[in-house]
Design a protein around this motif. Structure first.
Motif, PDB file in Angstrom:
ATOM      1  N   VAL A  45       0.803  -1.056   0.022  1.00 40.72           N
ATOM      2  CA  VAL A  45      -0.028   0.134   0.034  1.00 40.72           C
ATOM      3  C   VAL A  45       0.846   1.269   0.165  1.00 40.72           C
ATOM      4  O   VAL A  45       0.797   2.148  -0.841  1.00 40.72           O
ATOM      5  N   ALA A  46       1.736   1.258   0.928  1.00 36.37           N
ATOM      6  CA  ALA A  46       2.544   2.407   1.163  1.00 36.37           C
ATOM      7  C   ALA A  46       4.005   2.036   1.811  1.00 36.37           C
ATOM      8  O   ALA A  46       3.768   1.072   2.390  1.00 36.37           O
ATOM      9  N   ALA A  47       5.003   2.715   1.434  1.00 36.23           N
ATOM     10  CA  ALA A  47       6.207   2.367   2.009  1.00 36.23           C
ATOM     11  C   ALA A  47       7.105   3.437   2.022  1.00 36.23           C
ATOM     12  O   ALA A  47       6.969   4.761   1.499  1.00 36.23           O
ATOM     13  N   LEU A  48       8.235   3.385   3.149  1.00 32.66           N
ATOM     14  CA  LEU A  48       8.923   4.800   3.395  1.00 32.66           C
ATOM     15  C   LEU A  48      10.192   4.239   3.761  1.00 32.66           C
ATOM     16  O   LEU A  48      10.346   3.305   4.839  1.00 32.66           O
ATOM     17  N   THR A  49      11.186   4.941   3.494  1.00 27.51           N
ATOM     18  CA  THR A  49      12.589   4.566   3.854  1.00 27.51           C
ATOM     19  C   THR A  49      13.176   5.581   4.790  1.00 27.51           C
ATOM     20  O   THR A  49      12.656   6.671   4.900  1.00 27.51           O
ATOM     21  N   SER A  50      14.121   5.429   5.675  1.00 28.93           N
ATOM     22  CA  SER A  50      14.677   6.179   6.607  1.00 28.93           C
ATOM     23  C   SER A  50      15.133   7.446   5.961  1.00 28.93           C
ATOM     24  O   SER A  50      15.305   8.529   6.601  1.00 28.93           O
ATOM     25  N   ASP A  51      15.410   7.599   4.689  1.00 26.00           N
ATOM     26  CA  ASP A  51      16.078   8.914   4.364  1.00 26.00           C
ATOM     27  C   ASP A  51      15.111   9.614   3.616  1.00 26.00           C
ATOM     28  O   ASP A  51      15.337  10.356   2.663  1.00 26.00           O
ATOM     29  N   GLY A  52      13.563   8.895   3.708  1.00 30.96           N
ATOM     30  CA  GLY A  52      12.433   9.831   3.186  1.00 30.96           C
ATOM     31  C   GLY A  52      12.080   9.346   1.780  1.00 30.96           C
ATOM     32  O   GLY A  52      11.011  10.183   1.460  1.00 30.96           O
ATOM     33  N   ALA A  57       0.787   2.608  -3.732  1.00 34.52           N
ATOM     34  CA  ALA A  57       0.099   1.986  -4.757  1.00 34.52           C
ATOM     35  C   ALA A  57      -0.950   2.928  -5.392  1.00 34.52           C
ATOM     36  O   ALA A  57      -1.289   4.029  -4.834  1.00 34.52           O
ATOM     37  N   ASP A  58      -1.065   2.722  -6.657  1.00 33.91           N
ATOM     38  CA  ASP A  58      -1.929   3.734  -7.457  1.00 33.91           C
ATOM     39  C   ASP A  58      -3.304   3.677  -6.676  1.00 33.91           C
ATOM     40  O   ASP A  58      -4.069   4.732  -6.830  1.00 33.91           O
ATOM     41  N   SER A  59      -4.051   2.735  -6.253  1.00 37.23           N
ATOM     42  CA  SER A  59      -5.142   2.672  -5.573  1.00 37.23           C
ATOM     43  C   SER A  59      -5.434   3.556  -4.384  1.00 37.23           C
ATOM     44  O   SER A  59      -6.484   3.987  -3.973  1.00 37.23           O
ATOM     45  N   VAL A  60      -4.397   4.052  -3.924  1.00 40.80           N
ATOM     46  CA  VAL A  60      -4.351   4.756  -2.645  1.00 40.80           C
ATOM     47  C   VAL A  60      -3.802   6.317  -2.719  1.00 40.80           C
ATOM     48  O   VAL A  60      -3.768   6.958  -1.902  1.00 40.80           O
ATOM     49  N   LYS A  61      -3.026   6.322  -3.819  1.00 37.33           N
ATOM     50  CA  LYS A  61      -2.394   7.738  -4.330  1.00 37.33           C
ATOM     51  C   LYS A  61      -3.545   8.966  -3.767  1.00 37.33           C
ATOM     52  O   LYS A  61      -4.532   9.107  -4.485  1.00 37.33           O
TER      53      LYS A  61
END
Length: 122
Positions: A45-52, A57-61
């Protein structure tokens, strides 16, 4: 070993909002939210790295936003304009996924939370 504990799920009507939280016991480079609806596979669905770096996913943008509090080692998922098709068990994941194209691949994540249910009624 990193332990993940999700919270914040619940039931809401379509158009409503929920915020999920995921508390991590240790550091990993990337964290993400996945979901699994009954009879379907687990999808990123969504992901985030420690450097930002983030990916959605297109369905939740435009409706979901993920953020992190590094001091608290907590990942958040703000979900707005919820739809019935967002109904699923939501899982927090942590790992070393590197590269934008890999951030929503479940095989890139080593650690998983127990999941929290989100139900959206029409």
């Amino acid at each position: 070993q990193v332990q993940l504990v999700e919270s914040g799920g619940g039931s809401v009507q379509a158009g409503g909002s929920l915020r999920l939280s995921c508390a991590a016991s240790g550091y990993t480079y990337s964290m993400a939210w996945f979901r699994q609806a009954p009879g379907k596979g687990r999808e990123g669905v969504a992901a985030l790295t420690s450097d930002g770096t983030s990916r959605y996913a297109d369905s939740v943008k435009g409706r979901f936003t993920t953020s992190q509090d590094n001091r608290k080692r907590t990942l958040y998922l703000q979900m707005n304009s919820l739809k019935p098709e967002d109904t699923a068990m939501y899982y927090c994941a942590a790992g070393g996924a590197r590269g934008w194209s890999l951030l929503l691949e479940r095989t890139e994540y080593n650690y998983w939370g127990q999941g929290t249910q989100v139900t959206v009624s029409s």
